[in-house]
Motif scaffolding. Structure first.
Motif, PDB file in Angstrom:
ATOM      1  N   UNK A 119      23.091  27.403  -0.576  1.00  0.00           N
ATOM      2  CA  UNK A 119      23.078  26.015  -0.140  1.00  0.00           C
ATOM      3  C   UNK A 119      21.659  25.480  -0.175  1.00  0.00           C
ATOM      4  N   UNK A 120      21.463  24.488  -0.941  1.00  0.00           N
ATOM      5  CA  UNK A 120      20.143  23.858  -0.988  1.00  0.00           C
ATOM      6  C   UNK A 120      20.190  22.606  -0.130  1.00  0.00           C
ATOM      7  N   UNK A 146      14.983  24.291   6.539  1.00  0.00           N
ATOM      8  CA  UNK A 146      16.294  24.840   6.913  1.00  0.00           C
ATOM      9  C   UNK A 146      16.107  25.611   8.215  1.00  0.00           C
ATOM     10  N   UNK A 148      21.939  20.096   9.509  1.00  0.00           N
ATOM     11  CA  UNK A 148      23.368  19.982   9.183  1.00  0.00           C
ATOM     12  C   UNK A 148      24.012  19.062  10.216  1.00  0.00           C
TER      13      UNK A 148
END
Lengths: 365, 365, 365
Positions: free
Chosen positions: C1-2, C30, C93
């Motif tokens: 996941x980028x 991240x 996220x």
């Protein structure tokens, strides 16, 4: 749940062909089993010994087979109390099959599909090319019938049931929400360190009067069928793997797992969480107890328990001993010590005797 | 299932590059494995010893590796019988991937989603904002891709598969009907007598060439990933809990349950209904037998059985003894009685000896 | 996941009310737990002993409770590290509840249904006649609410959840993907060799603050309710059969199967793959270990293991002995031989004595 429907006891008695003992104008607002009965409810007395529980429940009325002299609650007397109570419940919670009828224009039906007469096809249903749906069948929202399936007459598929291509259902098959018919079997061969899926070219064939619970999975055969026989009933979350041939009128309880290529005779019963190794055969009328693990063919007409499953008689003996294992171990350890001591005493006696013998020998010499 | 497609044996032989022994104009209406073969079917002989079964089946023709002299059924001789038979089956039940192509205007795709080239997106698919779908991927009816998911190329998601937000699938991932990727992990802390859900902020990452069966559930990680490694195959109704790190090329059979934070090496195999306690580690190539319960880390390259799971060797010995427990118990009880009697006899002998000694002593005195 | 979102460490520290030790302009791309942390990630140190692992991970920054003197990685110091790290993850996220709001015109809602205020009803939802949906409730795509259901306020039903008619959910109930509420119980009577479904007229009642995982099935009561008590949490793939009365604040782990008419007290815990026989009662606070099979009522406040389940204390002893069964068997066989030999020696000694006695007797004669 609140419910504003009200029926007098007399109305309900007329409905089920019973007679009232007590006040027929008593109003009933809900029908509940005895353990849930409360003020305003009509309830069911299926065991006369529980009459005191009826009074305590403050239920408005009670359905009985024979008038109970000491009852203070108005009674509805009727010969088949279960049929009558079921009919009464339906007054308060009417069936809903009539809510939607016909074929929704929001269903997506391939022009190459054939739909029988009097079908009910809800919005959100998908039917693929070459599929045939028999008359009187109901497909609820989210049902997906992939191409070339055959569904018989008077079937009922609850929401989100999915049939993979070429699945066959005969007549009066009922499948509950989310069950999956015809997914690929779990078969791979290793090639260069990778698992390559083997042929998954068969399909599932479900005979008439079968009922499958919710979230059941039945995988397709490798080349031919995975089959479920006439009248067999399958509970929720059961897994039936590729190539299985399940017999007629089986009862398969929740969370059972049947591995590939197993077969069963007629009237087989598997209790909850049973597992079958692949290629196992269960004979007619075999009964397998909950959580058992079947590792080899079992002949019919018998009860089996345990993992690995053996006859109930053997397993009960094994389980009885298992509970006593700690005691057995202590008994064994005690015995080892006793035998040691005993051996020492015997040894000592033998040596004493030997000494005496030696004495005698030397004296004799 | 009735099927009106008809092929001559010669046509089928030409198709698979085989040769006919017998009448090439024999008509075949269906292809079935030997145990289901009947009149008009072409079938497969994978074991020459079963040639009599072919005759009994009244099959129209049979695929064989070597001509069978005594066969009365027309034969199709071909070197790779399984590949040939699969190809023949496909003539009778053709693949259906071509039924729907392109992107349905009845799919609900967020304008903020990115869809690759050559995708097949069926009606009734939902794709959320920020999602990316790779080229050549197929999404069937009822698939829900929640926001910010990444799906790679050439994936195939069967109906009703649901990806929670931020799920990642790499390339060539196949997921069967109804599987659920990324639901919340089962983690709660108690506060004032109530269970409060802990953080469920991670996601699921499924590497390339993974295949998941129907009704599989894979929960998201707490903060990071739940991961399934390249090439791993998972059967129906398997549960993989939060934070698990499943290795590459594992085979996980139906109804296995893997609790939170477990990890496995490469080429691990778990048979049906196996359970893993949370935080357990299985080494490379470990094989866990059906219904086993793994309570602690197990090293690789070995077979494990039982609940709690131990090495196959130990467990086989334990199980062998378990079957003999009733007999062992009787043997032990018999032994207790024998030792008692023996002790009494030794006691008696000792007392007799003592009496004699006492006599001698008194005489000597 | 980028993920192309970038935050400086100082920005994140300001966000969570923490302070930076080291370079505040460090960029983080991240947030990951320590075992997954890599270049550019901010991670979490929940055990100070693992500080070396932070350095090895090449993470850009680390959230700590107390500054770690020897750390070479920039630190974000904050008192509640888990709450802070959860908040940081949400930056990378973000939650997606706001993606869709309101009531979709592609949902199919009966004109006879009542929908509360501030509901979110996605496209592809079906709501039947007589259903009532409380305020603030979210229904995701593929949810089917059959007629006469009552859903409370602030509930969240994930995709493809299906409620059969008359189901009742109280407030703040969360149900994950594909769970099925109110399918028919598995009850049949035999009539002329066929299984006839018995009355399935009850419904499911789920109290407030219950959370059900994915692919859970809860069957309706026969006449009355199947009930799940306030605050109880249920993991994926659990089966709860007809008429069960599950207490409050239970924790029921994945793949548990509860057969018909069982009941549990409050704060009961069932670990993974547990099975309960029908009509069993578990007392308040009873804890049942993984894979256990409960065959009879168990009183509260205790831990139970095994199949059939017994108290942990008893079961631990049984299991300890089971592991030693092969050794016990050998010990028993050895003992049998020892006792035989010992018996022979005693026999010999007795005979020798008898011979001597006979000699004495004959000499005396």
């Amino acid at each position: 749940m609140t419910n504003t429907t009200v029926f007098t006891l007399q109305t309900l008695a007329d409905l089920v062909g019973g007679r009232v003992v007590g006040n027929g104008s008593t109003e009933c607002v809900e029908a509940r089993p005895l353990q849930e009965a409360a003020v305003g409810h009509i309830t069911l007395l299926d065991d006369p010994k529980r009459i005191a529980q009826v009074a305590r429940s403050q239920a408005a009325a009670v359905v009985v087979e024979q008038p109970v002299a000491e009852a203070t609650t108005p009674q509805l007397v009727v010969s088949d109390i279960h049929a009558a109570f079921a009919q009464i419940i339906r007054q308060f919670r009417p069936d809903i099959d009539d809510v939607f009828q016909g074929i929704s224009d929001q269903a997506r039906i391939s022009p190459q599909a054939e739909i029988g007469e009097h079908c009910t096809i809800h919005p959100g249903v998908h039917i693929g090319a070459g599929a045939k749906i028999g008359s009187g069948t109901t497909l609820m929202p989210g049902v997906v019938i992939m191409p070339h399936c055959r569904v018989g007459s008077d079937c009922h598929l609850f929401p989100n049931v999915v049939l993979y291509p070429y699945s066959v259902l005969e007549d009066r098959v009922v499948i509950h929400v989310g069950s999956v018919i015809g997914a690929y079997g779990f078969g791979y061969r290793q090639e260069g360190g990778r698992h390559i899926r083997t042929a998954q070219l068969g399909y599932v064939h479900i005979e008439s009067d079968v009922e499958l619970g919710a979230a059941v999975t039945v995988d397709r055969g490798t080349y031919g069928t995975t089959r479920i026989g006439t009248g067999t009933k399958v509970d929720n979350q059961v897994m039936i793997a590729h190539n299985c041939q399940i017999g007629r009128h089986n009862l398969i309880c929740s969370q059972v797992g049947v591995a590939g290529s197993c077969s069963t005779g007629d009237y087989v019963v598997m209790a909850g969480q049973v597992g079958l190794k692949d290629h196992v055969r269960l004979g007619d009328g075999a009964i397998v107890g909950a959580q058992a693990g079947v590792m080899e063919d079992l002949s019919g007409g018998e009860v089996y328990l345990g993992s690995p499953a053996t006859s109930q008689r053997d397993q009960m003996q094994i389980m009885a001993v298992q509970r006593r294992l700690p005691e057995m171990r202590k008994s064994l350890q005690r015995l080892v010590r006793q035998v040691e001591k005993l051996a020492a005493r015997v040894e000592q006696a033998e040596q004493a005797e030997q000494t005496k013998q030696d004495d005698r020998d030397s004296r004799a010499a």
